[in-house]
Design a protein around this motif. Sequence first.
Motif, PDB file in Angstrom:
ATOM      1  N   LEU A  51     -47.016  35.796  35.491  1.00 25.74           N
ATOM      2  CA  LEU A  51     -47.685  35.801  34.186  1.00 25.74           C
ATOM      3  C   LEU A  51     -46.976  34.893  33.179  1.00 25.74           C
ATOM      4  O   LEU A  51     -47.641  34.202  32.396  1.00 25.74           O
ATOM      5  CB  LEU A  51     -47.773  37.229  33.651  1.00 25.74           C
ATOM      6  CG  LEU A  51     -48.704  38.166  34.440  1.00 25.74           C
ATOM      7  CD1 LEU A  51     -48.611  39.590  33.900  1.00 25.74           C
ATOM      8  CD2 LEU A  51     -50.149  37.673  34.374  1.00 25.74           C
ATOM      9  N   PHE A  52     -45.654  34.899  33.178  1.00 27.67           N
ATOM     10  CA  PHE A  52     -44.938  34.025  32.251  1.00 27.67           C
ATOM     11  C   PHE A  52     -45.169  32.557  32.605  1.00 27.67           C
ATOM     12  O   PHE A  52     -45.336  31.720  31.713  1.00 27.67           O
ATOM     13  CB  PHE A  52     -43.441  34.348  32.269  1.00 27.67           C
ATOM     14  CG  PHE A  52     -43.028  35.328  31.214  1.00 27.67           C
ATOM     15  CD1 PHE A  52     -42.183  34.948  30.191  1.00 27.67           C
ATOM     16  CD2 PHE A  52     -43.492  36.642  31.234  1.00 27.67           C
ATOM     17  CE1 PHE A  52     -41.799  35.855  29.205  1.00 27.67           C
ATOM     18  CE2 PHE A  52     -43.120  37.552  30.252  1.00 27.67           C
ATOM     19  CZ  PHE A  52     -42.269  37.159  29.236  1.00 27.67           C
ATOM     20  N   ALA A  53     -45.156  32.236  33.892  1.00 32.25           N
ATOM     21  CA  ALA A  53     -45.429  30.857  34.304  1.00 32.25           C
ATOM     22  C   ALA A  53     -46.864  30.470  33.958  1.00 32.25           C
ATOM     23  O   ALA A  53     -47.141  29.341  33.532  1.00 32.25           O
ATOM     24  CB  ALA A  53     -45.190  30.689  35.809  1.00 32.25           C
ATOM     25  N   LEU A  54     -47.779  31.414  34.105  1.00 37.55           N
ATOM     26  CA  LEU A  54     -49.185  31.172  33.779  1.00 37.55           C
ATOM     27  C   LEU A  54     -49.340  30.846  32.291  1.00 37.55           C
ATOM     28  O   LEU A  54     -50.008  29.877  31.910  1.00 37.55           O
ATOM     29  CB  LEU A  54     -50.008  32.399  34.146  1.00 37.55           C
ATOM     30  CG  LEU A  54     -51.509  32.229  34.366  1.00 37.55           C
ATOM     31  CD1 LEU A  54     -51.793  31.437  35.620  1.00 37.55           C
ATOM     32  CD2 LEU A  54     -52.176  33.610  34.463  1.00 37.55           C
ATOM     33  N   ASN A  70     -36.965  32.796  35.169  1.00 36.77           N
ATOM     34  CA  ASN A  70     -35.938  33.457  34.353  1.00 36.77           C
ATOM     35  C   ASN A  70     -36.289  34.904  34.034  1.00 36.77           C
ATOM     36  O   ASN A  70     -35.432  35.782  34.081  1.00 36.77           O
ATOM     37  CB  ASN A  70     -35.702  32.668  33.060  1.00 36.77           C
ATOM     38  CG  ASN A  70     -34.883  31.412  33.299  1.00 36.77           C
ATOM     39  OD1 ASN A  70     -34.296  31.237  34.358  1.00 36.77           O
ATOM     40  ND2 ASN A  70     -34.855  30.527  32.325  1.00 36.77           N
ATOM     41  N   ILE A  71     -37.546  35.171  33.687  1.00 36.85           N
ATOM     42  CA  ILE A  71     -37.910  36.565  33.389  1.00 36.85           C
ATOM     43  C   ILE A  71     -37.840  37.401  34.666  1.00 36.85           C
ATOM     44  O   ILE A  71     -37.501  38.590  34.631  1.00 36.85           O
ATOM     45  CB  ILE A  71     -39.319  36.652  32.750  1.00 36.85           C
ATOM     46  CG1 ILE A  71     -39.579  38.062  32.193  1.00 36.85           C
ATOM     47  CG2 ILE A  71     -40.402  36.271  33.736  1.00 36.85           C
ATOM     48  CD1 ILE A  71     -38.688  38.454  31.057  1.00 36.85           C
ATOM     49  N   GLY A  72     -38.138  36.792  35.803  1.00 40.82           N
ATOM     50  CA  GLY A  72     -38.093  37.523  37.070  1.00 40.82           C
ATOM     51  C   GLY A  72     -36.697  37.910  37.506  1.00 40.82           C
ATOM     52  O   GLY A  72     -36.507  38.930  38.177  1.00 40.82           O
ATOM     53  N   GLY A 100     -48.277  30.498  39.419  1.00 37.82           N
ATOM     54  CA  GLY A 100     -48.719  30.491  38.026  1.00 37.82           C
ATOM     55  C   GLY A 100     -48.705  29.098  37.435  1.00 37.82           C
ATOM     56  O   GLY A 100     -49.588  28.728  36.648  1.00 37.82           O
ATOM     57  N   THR A 101     -47.704  28.294  37.818  1.00 37.07           N
ATOM     58  CA  THR A 101     -47.602  26.922  37.316  1.00 37.07           C
ATOM     59  C   THR A 101     -48.730  26.050  37.845  1.00 37.07           C
ATOM     60  O   THR A 101     -49.380  25.313  37.088  1.00 37.07           O
ATOM     61  CB  THR A 101     -46.239  26.323  37.712  1.00 37.07           C
ATOM     62  OG1 THR A 101     -45.190  27.118  37.166  1.00 37.07           O
ATOM     63  CG2 THR A 101     -46.103  24.899  37.209  1.00 37.07           C
ATOM     64  N   VAL A 102     -48.991  26.143  39.139  1.00 37.18           N
ATOM     65  CA  VAL A 102     -50.040  25.320  39.754  1.00 37.18           C
ATOM     66  C   VAL A 102     -51.412  25.655  39.189  1.00 37.18           C
ATOM     67  O   VAL A 102     -52.264  24.771  39.018  1.00 37.18           O
ATOM     68  CB  VAL A 102     -50.025  25.510  41.287  1.00 37.18           C
ATOM     69  CG1 VAL A 102     -51.263  24.873  41.926  1.00 37.18           C
ATOM     70  CG2 VAL A 102     -48.763  24.915  41.886  1.00 37.18           C
ATOM     71  N   LEU A 103     -51.638  26.926  38.878  1.00 35.41           N
ATOM     72  CA  LEU A 103     -52.956  27.347  38.398  1.00 35.41           C
ATOM     73  C   LEU A 103     -53.258  26.864  36.975  1.00 35.41           C
ATOM     74  O   LEU A 103     -54.426  26.757  36.600  1.00 35.41           O
ATOM     75  CB  LEU A 103     -53.062  28.875  38.449  1.00 35.41           C
ATOM     76  CG  LEU A 103     -53.157  29.507  39.843  1.00 35.41           C
ATOM     77  CD1 LEU A 103     -53.169  31.030  39.748  1.00 35.41           C
ATOM     78  CD2 LEU A 103     -54.393  29.007  40.581  1.00 35.41           C
ATOM     79  N   THR A 104     -52.227  26.596  36.182  1.00 38.64           N
ATOM     80  CA  THR A 104     -52.480  26.253  34.783  1.00 38.64           C
ATOM     81  C   THR A 104     -52.034  24.854  34.374  1.00 38.64           C
ATOM     82  O   THR A 104     -52.599  24.283  33.434  1.00 38.64           O
ATOM     83  CB  THR A 104     -51.787  27.267  33.849  1.00 38.64           C
ATOM     84  OG1 THR A 104     -50.414  27.400  34.216  1.00 38.64           O
ATOM     85  CG2 THR A 104     -52.460  28.629  33.930  1.00 38.64           C
ATOM     86  N   VAL A 105     -51.027  24.308  35.009  1.00 41.08           N
ATOM     87  CA  VAL A 105     -50.510  23.008  34.593  1.00 41.08           C
ATOM     88  C   VAL A 105     -51.351  21.886  35.212  1.00 41.08           C
ATOM     89  O   VAL A 105     -51.642  21.903  36.408  1.00 41.08           O
ATOM     90  CB  VAL A 105     -49.027  22.852  35.004  1.00 41.08           C
ATOM     91  CG1 VAL A 105     -48.512  21.460  34.646  1.00 41.08           C
ATOM     92  CG2 VAL A 105     -48.181  23.916  34.317  1.00 41.08           C
TER      93      VAL A 105
END
Length: 296
Positions: free
Chosen positions: A32-35, A79-81, A141-146
């Motif tokens: 979620l944070f990466a998203l 980092n949050i993980g 999460g990164t691939v889905l939004t960036v």
Amino acid sequence: MMGNLVKAEFRKTLTTKSWWGLMIPAVLFGFLFALAWGAITNDLNDYLGSSDAEELAALLGIQLGELPVGLLALGHGVNIGTMFPVIFGVFALAGEYSKKTITTTFLTAPNRVSALTAKMITYIVWGAAYGVVIVGAASLGTVLTVDERGLPSAGQWLGVLGAGVLATVLATLFGIGVGAVWNSVVGSVVTLTIWMLVVENVLVFVGFAWLGITWLGGVLPNGTLNGIVGAIGAEAFGAAGVSVPGELDSDLQWLLQYTAGAPGAFAWWVSAAIFLAWTMVFFIGGWAANQRRDIT
């Protein structure tokens, strides 16, 4: 004998709910944070087309078209993980004291050093497993939004994977050390959570905003843990371990590091070395304390 002790530690861990009970939120928060940060970095990419961004890029000595802003999403997600492997590590020894199983653990081993060494080996493996899973979730999460133009290169992604695994291994050992010194699951978890998520962040902000101290986050435990992965993104911005030329030197550098999730970081390997020192302080302290602690 050590092989049998390690097997016993794995069996004990797998019979509890803590390993998956903490891995699930680690995955969710990392994703979620990466998203969320991935969406923010797309806005940053849009800004990078402006004249202001060109001036900033010239100041930093970087080329806008080569800036992998997806590293920001990855850094914050990982980092949050890493907070959850720290808590998982607390259960390694403090959990056995609370459940009154530590007596059996120590009495079935040749000595306490062997028992604690087996725990260390076992939780290094668990820490690495957490790292792979958390980096995987943050990567998704990164691939889905960036946008494609902002995604890191294959080499940078592998670098984040390696740094993420190193961070979670050290985080797990750090948790073991704190739990061993404190000898209380609740006390250790509450103290660590408040310190790492609230107190230290306040100290870093106050140090920067009021006292002009930009390096404080680079030497405190949570800041150095975050810096292992976050500094990779900061380095891509030219803002870790270097001086930014011009009037905005320290303030701009700190803000870029903060955006990458590593305020005050010098470099990823420096962060790893400093956090390793913090880990060894608590781990050796806990080791020593448990050589003398009575069991019933």
